[in-house]
Design an enzyme around this catalytic site. Structure first.
Site, short mmCIF file in Angstrom:
data_model
loop_
_atom_site.label_atom_id
_atom_site.label_comp_id
_atom_site.label_asym_id
_atom_site.label_seq_id
_atom_site.Cartn_x
_atom_site.Cartn_y
_atom_site.Cartn_z
N CYS A 150 0.85 -1.20 0.00
CA CYS A 150 0.00 0.00 0.00
C CYS A 150 0.88 1.23 0.00
CB CYS A 150 -0.85 0.06 1.27
SG CYS A 150 -2.15 -1.14 1.33
N GLU A 184 1.47 -4.34 -5.48
CA GLU A 184 0.31 -5.21 -5.31
C GLU A 184 -0.89 -4.63 -6.06
OE1 GLU A 184 -0.24 -6.48 -1.10
OE2 GLU A 184 -2.37 -6.18 -1.54
N1 ACO Z 1 -5.17 14.34 -10.30
C1 ACO Z 1 -4.51 14.00 -11.42
N2 ACO Z 1 -3.30 13.39 -11.43
C2 ACO Z 1 -2.74 13.14 -10.25
C3 ACO Z 1 -3.35 13.49 -9.04
C4 ACO Z 1 -4.62 14.13 -9.10
N3 ACO Z 1 -5.28 14.49 -7.98
N4 ACO Z 1 -2.55 13.12 -8.03
C5 ACO Z 1 -1.46 12.56 -8.59
N5 ACO Z 1 -1.58 12.56 -9.94
C6 ACO Z 1 -0.64 11.99 -10.89
C7 ACO Z 1 0.15 13.00 -11.66
O1 ACO Z 1 0.46 12.42 -12.90
C8 ACO Z 1 1.37 13.14 -10.82
O2 ACO Z 1 2.46 13.52 -11.55
P1 ACO Z 1 2.67 15.09 -11.95
O3 ACO Z 1 2.46 15.90 -10.70
O4 ACO Z 1 4.09 15.09 -12.46
O5 ACO Z 1 1.67 15.39 -13.00
C9 ACO Z 1 1.59 11.72 -10.33
O6 ACO Z 1 0.29 11.19 -10.18
C10 ACO Z 1 2.33 11.58 -9.02
O7 ACO Z 1 2.24 12.72 -8.24
P2 ACO Z 1 2.98 12.79 -6.85
O8 ACO Z 1 2.87 14.21 -6.37
O9 ACO Z 1 4.33 12.21 -6.95
O10 ACO Z 1 2.09 11.82 -5.99
P3 ACO Z 1 1.34 12.07 -4.61
O11 ACO Z 1 2.30 12.47 -3.55
O12 ACO Z 1 0.16 12.94 -4.80
O13 ACO Z 1 0.90 10.58 -4.26
C11 ACO Z 1 -0.62 8.78 -4.31
C12 ACO Z 1 0.25 9.73 -5.15
C13 ACO Z 1 0.25 8.06 -3.29
C14 ACO Z 1 -1.24 7.74 -5.22
C15 ACO Z 1 -1.69 9.65 -3.62
O14 ACO Z 1 -2.56 10.16 -4.58
C16 ACO Z 1 -2.51 8.93 -2.56
O15 ACO Z 1 -2.05 8.72 -1.45
N6 ACO Z 1 -3.76 8.54 -2.90
C17 ACO Z 1 -4.65 7.88 -1.95
C18 ACO Z 1 -4.21 6.46 -1.68
C19 ACO Z 1 -4.03 5.66 -2.96
O16 ACO Z 1 -4.85 5.67 -3.85
N7 ACO Z 1 -2.89 4.92 -3.01
C20 ACO Z 1 -2.58 4.03 -4.11
C21 ACO Z 1 -3.37 2.77 -3.95
S1 ACO Z 1 -2.72 1.45 -4.93
C22 ACO Z 1 -1.56 0.67 -3.93
O17 ACO Z 1 -1.47 1.04 -2.78
C23 ACO Z 1 -0.72 -0.41 -4.51
#
Ligand code: ACO
Ligand code: ZN
Length: 281
Positions: A150, A184
């Site tokens: 996760c 995962e």
């Molecule tokens: N809308 C559109 N694109 C997005 C968004 C958004 N709200 N958030 C992230 N992205 C995309 C973009 O492409 C971004 O790259 P860019 O800023 O260069 O355009 C890329 O994702 C990564 O951005 P980061 O800033 O590095 O990522 P962040 O710190 O926001 O973390 C994460 C990404 C961990 C998925 C976060 O959104 C989160 O915690 N979400 C909730 C939990 C979740 O869904 N976790 C993944 C589940 S799957 C698993 O755990 C295996």
């Protein structure tokens, strides 16, 4: 991107307080029943214990002597530190982290045993302590070559590059283990976007350097990214052709440059020289 919310279990906790932040939650999380009648939970940002009332938290903060996650600091660069927490040695912390994380993770079930996991907790540190920004969990032993279970960036810290930092970190650990890894499944929408972004940038940069003359196997050896993930990423960029029963990479330099421009900013880099870590045994 939150369309799943209405299909999942009714949200129980609407808000949390964590360090300087009040955060609106996204999903249901299976807190013990006595917490389900309370709209806001107060977390200690260091040990992640949670209570129902602000005064209880204030009392807790006076006696809690943690100033960072309980575990080994395995990375420090500037104000960023990564701590490795063993779920077996720090069971309550691991469980608290899972409860907290589930508030922002939809598909994941969190009823598993924290004993079997390591938690990599990323912090921004200042004179008050190390403040959690996000984390990922990793099975100590994965049959399926998962290198991440996760991943979460706490909402106040999202879209600043921490997600990609955490993903990059998970692959650096895999490289040290001499293994390929993959997250995962299922991935959330935001998870897939972040992984696609990471895979795309890493692979395009190598392809550019090698002028496209490299195989999927070689890419996988260099990056610790699983071959399937490389193939699907390159297919989505239209860089794969199928010839004589084989997938081959067709990377025209102009096309690579166009994709690299579109791939956007690189985010925070992991400085491997600052990672002090040996694989779990
Ligand atoms: N809308 C559109 N694109 C997005 C968004 C958004 N709200 N958030 C992230 N992205 C995309 C973009 O492409 C971004 O790259 P860019 O800023 O260069 O355009 C890329 O994702 C990564 O951005 P980061 O800033 O590095 O990522 P962040 O710190 O926001 O973390 C994460 C990404 C961990 C998925 C976060 O959104 C989160 O915690 N979400 C909730 C939990 C979740 O869904 N976790 C993944 C589940 S799957 C698993 O755990 C295996
Ligand atoms: Zn505490």
């Amino acid at each position: 991107l939150r369309e799943h919310e209405e299909f999942t279990k009714v949200k129980n906790i609407a808000k949390i307080e964590l360090g300087r932040y009040e955060i609106d939650t996204w999903y249901f999380s299976p807190f013990p029943p006595e917490y389900n009648d309370c709209p806001k939970l107060f977390f200690c940002e260091f040990c992640l214990n949670f209570v129902k009332r602000k005064e209880q938290l204030q009392r807790h903060m006076k006696k809690c002597d943690l100033k960072h996650p309980p575990g080994d600091e395995i990375y420090r660069s500037g104000t960023l530190s990564m701590f490795e927490v063993d779920g077996k040695k720090n069971k309550v912390y691991g469980q608290n982290l899972c409860y907290l994380a589930k508030l922002f993770l939809d598909h994941k079930t969190l009823y598993y045993d924290v004993d079997l996991f390591l938690f990599y907790v990323l912090c921004e540190c200042d004179d008050r302590g190390c403040h959690m920004v996000g984390y990922f969990s990793k099975e100590k032993h994965s049959e399926e070559s998962y290198n991440l279970a996760c991943i979460l960036t706490l909402p106040p810290y999202q879209r600043k590059g921490y997600g990609k930092f955490l993903i990059a970190f998970s692959y650096e650990l895999s490289k040290k283990e001499g293994k390929v890894g993959t997250p995962e499944r299922p991935l959330s929408d935001l998870g897939l976007l972040s992984y696609r972004g990471y895979w795309t940038r890493v692979l395009l940069e190598i392809l550019k350097k090698h002028k496209g003359n490299i195989s999927i196997k070689e890419l996988s050896d260099m990056t610790a990214i699983k071959a399937d993930d490389i193939l699907s990423t390159l297919q989505s960029l239209d860089l794969i052709q199928y010839r004589k029963g084989q997938h081959v990479i067709c990377a025209d330099p102009k096309v690579l440059d166009r994709h690299l421009k579109a791939a956007g900013r690189g985010g925070l880099d992991v400085d491997v020289s600052k990672l002090i870590w040996t694989p779990y045994k």
